[in-house]
Design a protein around this motif. Structure first.
Motif, mmCIF file in Angstrom:
data_model
loop_
_atom_site.group_PDB
_atom_site.id
_atom_site.type_symbol
_atom_site.label_atom_id
_atom_site.label_comp_id
_atom_site.label_asym_id
_atom_site.label_seq_id
_atom_site.Cartn_x
_atom_site.Cartn_y
_atom_site.Cartn_z
ATOM 1 N N UNK A 455 -12.582 12.550 -9.043
ATOM 2 C CA UNK A 455 -13.814 11.943 -9.523
ATOM 3 C C UNK A 455 -14.338 12.387 -10.839
ATOM 4 N N UNK A 456 -14.459 13.771 -10.803
ATOM 5 C CA UNK A 456 -15.056 14.280 -12.128
ATOM 6 C C UNK A 456 -14.011 14.268 -13.326
ATOM 7 N N UNK A 457 -12.785 14.371 -13.063
ATOM 8 C CA UNK A 457 -11.703 14.337 -14.236
ATOM 9 C C UNK A 457 -11.230 13.083 -14.609
ATOM 10 N N UNK A 458 -11.408 11.947 -13.669
ATOM 11 C CA UNK A 458 -10.707 10.565 -13.989
ATOM 12 C C UNK A 458 -11.811 9.758 -13.833
ATOM 13 N N UNK A 459 -13.094 9.849 -14.382
ATOM 14 C CA UNK A 459 -14.182 8.839 -14.315
ATOM 15 C C UNK A 459 -14.405 8.083 -12.979
ATOM 16 N N UNK A 460 -14.600 8.956 -12.159
ATOM 17 C CA UNK A 460 -14.970 8.505 -10.616
ATOM 18 C C UNK A 460 -13.769 8.055 -9.941
ATOM 19 N N UNK A 461 -12.374 8.197 -10.305
ATOM 20 C CA UNK A 461 -11.545 7.816 -9.453
ATOM 21 C C UNK A 461 -11.566 8.429 -8.280
ATOM 22 N N UNK A 462 -11.293 7.745 -7.171
ATOM 23 C CA UNK A 462 -10.933 8.430 -5.668
ATOM 24 C C UNK A 462 -9.845 8.135 -5.217
ATOM 25 N N UNK A 463 -8.987 9.388 -4.813
ATOM 26 C CA UNK A 463 -7.543 9.243 -4.172
ATOM 27 C C UNK A 463 -7.690 8.400 -3.021
ATOM 28 N N UNK A 464 -6.829 7.656 -2.371
ATOM 29 C CA UNK A 464 -6.765 7.047 -1.252
ATOM 30 C C UNK A 464 -5.304 7.785 -0.672
ATOM 31 N N UNK A 465 -4.502 7.204 0.045
ATOM 32 C CA UNK A 465 -3.372 7.756 0.594
ATOM 33 C C UNK A 465 -2.266 8.167 -0.400
ATOM 34 N N UNK A 466 -2.355 7.506 -1.198
ATOM 35 C CA UNK A 466 -1.476 7.620 -2.491
ATOM 36 C C UNK A 466 -1.321 8.972 -3.166
ATOM 37 N N UNK A 467 -2.441 9.913 -2.498
ATOM 38 C CA UNK A 467 -2.297 11.184 -2.752
ATOM 39 C C UNK A 467 -1.185 11.890 -2.588
ATOM 40 N N UNK A 468 -0.502 11.362 -1.374
ATOM 41 C CA UNK A 468 0.696 11.792 -0.807
ATOM 42 C C UNK A 468 1.943 11.896 -1.917
#
Length: 489
Positions: A455-468
């Motif tokens: 969130x802080x590194x990528x302008x509020x981006x929140x990972x879903x299950x693509x973090x896999x």
């Protein structure tokens, strides 16, 4: 519905499973326990795997998830189907060509013993955590709606829950499970359809009328396309679902062990593709049930259940089915459906854990013939005990919706498997094996750090299950860094 009657239904159901076990357990050799003699009809395996793939988590948690995420789970399910295509045309041919019992034997042949055990370790960790999630859910329901009436400690409920699985799997393993899963899938799907029909009737809706109603529209949004930073964005969900299916099914001994009992490669491929297709409408019906439950709860002023001060949407379905006087039929259907769904996945998990540890760590095939069966049974008991301990620990640690927690954990523990198999299939390099453990653990840590700070590194981006995907990518890069100049021939 009285706790005594509910308990009687549970006991009758388990008596049926033990009866099937008796009929299939005439041969309790290791060959039958691990591979079912490689003689299972593909359509029986495919039908049984519906219940195993969905599990009790889907039966309760997916309907409960509708309140906060609407129908966005279908984006993940569509990704699952793409993953099943990869499994059918890339992974299963590999496993059949190499005639594997444990799929992690591939890593031994491709890289060496340390890679083999690294892959097997992450499977064991993943499957213990996931199987425990699923059993925790059914144990919680049994505790909350039945055994609390007699002040039975939760720890005793967990022991009994795992004991029943051990009783009908310890002799013939995967052969028994192929057939018990068929029965359990039938009960689960029957319970699902019956619940939808009954609640539609209570709401005085026909199915078509409900689908065009305003009540349905407030829960039915499926594709989220507006905000890419949102964890529910369609592209992130589809990609996440695809790689979750590849990792949690195609690189998972639990699911692949059933496929490897089919008579030949073609049958195994038909099994996987048909499974991927049928999971789409089945999951859609689960989400439809979730919408019905919350509409019914809103109209009848039913609050979401709370446990120890925490809201538990997972308990909305059992609350309505068991506590709202909708008739004995719904109560029985719910209870049988839940137990069938939960145990159809947990029983095979216990068997696959036994298989993987026996083959990947104990190298059981090289033991003296008269000790092989004893070793297998001791391992089977050991993992039963481990499951009990982990399930009990969840009572004090879980706060999120169970399906969300399960998929998040999978994103961390299956990443190293995804990276190891990808590197093996996509390159011809050998690796410096003494560093493979470090690479796998580093990938998990980097994934955790990335997820925590996105969130802080990528302008509020929140990972879903693509973090896999990133977890597997970190593993892949690490393996490239420890590659040897000598290519695999």
């Amino acid at each position: 519905m009285s706790p005594l009657l509910l308990l009687s239904i549970v006991l009758i159901y388990f008596a049926m499973l033990i009866g099937i076990s008796y009929l299939t357990a005439k041969d309790d050799s290791n060959v039958v326990f691990f591979k079912a003699g490689k003689n299972s009809p593909w359509y029986v395996v495919a039908f049984g795997m519906i219940g195993a793939s969905l599990s009790g988590v889907t039966f309760i948690s997916v309907p409960g998830w509708v309140d906060s995420t609407q129908f966005s789970y279908m984006q993940i399910v569509l990704g699952y189907f793409l993953g099943y295509l990869v499994i059918a045309w890339i992974l299963i041919p590999l496993y059949y060509k190499m005639n594997l019992t444990s799929i992690y034997e591939y890593l031994k042949q491709r890289f060496g013993p340390k890679s083999h055990q690294t892959g097997a370790f992450f499977f064991l960790l993943s499957r213990i955590l996931i199987a425990s999630f699923r059993l925790f859910l059914v144990a919680s329901v049994l505790q909350y709606f039945i055994l609390d009436a007699w002040s039975v400690p939760f720890e005793v409920t967990v022991i009994l829950t795992v004991l029943f699985i051990w009783l009908y799997t310890f002799r013939s393993g995967i052969k028994t499970i192929i057939w018990t899963d068929t029965l359990q899938t039938f009960f689960m799907l029957a319970a699902l359809i019956f619940s939808v029909v009954l609640i539609l009737d209570q709401l005085d809706y026909s199915l078509t009328d409900f689908l065009v109603s305003d009540d349905f529209k407030q829960y039915s949004k499926t594709f989220f396309t507006d905000d890419f930073n949102d964890r529910k964005h369609w592209l992130k969900s589809v990609l996440g679902g695809m790689f979750i299916a590849i990792a949690m099914t195609g690189l998972d001994q639990d699911n692949m062990q059933k496929n490897l009992t089919c008579r030949n490669l073609r049958d195994a491929q038909k099994n996987v593709i048909s499974l991927g297709l049928i999971l789409i409408p089945v999951n859609l019906i689960f989400l439809l049930l979730g919408a019905l439950l919350f509409v019914y709860a809103e109209q009848n002023h039913i609050s979401i259940p709370m446990v120890e001060g925490k809201i538990k949407t997972d308990l909305m379905f059992p609350e309505i089915a068991l506590n709202q006087n909708l008739g004995m039929g719904l109560s029985i259907a719910f209870l049988l459906g839940l137990i069938a769904a939960a145990y159809s996945s947990a029983d095979s998990a216990l068997t696959s854990l036994t298989t993987s540890f026996s083959i990947d760590f104990l190298d059981i095939n090289k033991k003296y013939p008269n000790t092989k069966k004893k070793i297998r049974k001791r391992v089977h008991f050991m993992f039963s005990f481990i499951l009990v301990l982990v399930i009990i620990s969840y009572r004090h640690s879980l706060e999120d919706n169970i399906i969300s927690s399960l998929l998040q954990v999978s994103s961390y523990t299956y990443g190293p498997l995804l990276g190891l198999f990808s590197f093996g299939l996509m390159t011809k390099y050998q690796i410096k094996e003494k560093w493979v453990w470090l690479v796998a653990l580093t990938a998990v840590v980097l994934t955790y750090i990335l997820n925590l700070n996105a969130g802080s590194w990528f302008n509020g981006y929140v990972f879903g299950f693509e973090i896999l995907i990133f977890n597997g990518f970190f593993t892949l890069i690490g393996l490239y860094l420890i590659r040897q100049k000598t290519l695999n021939q």
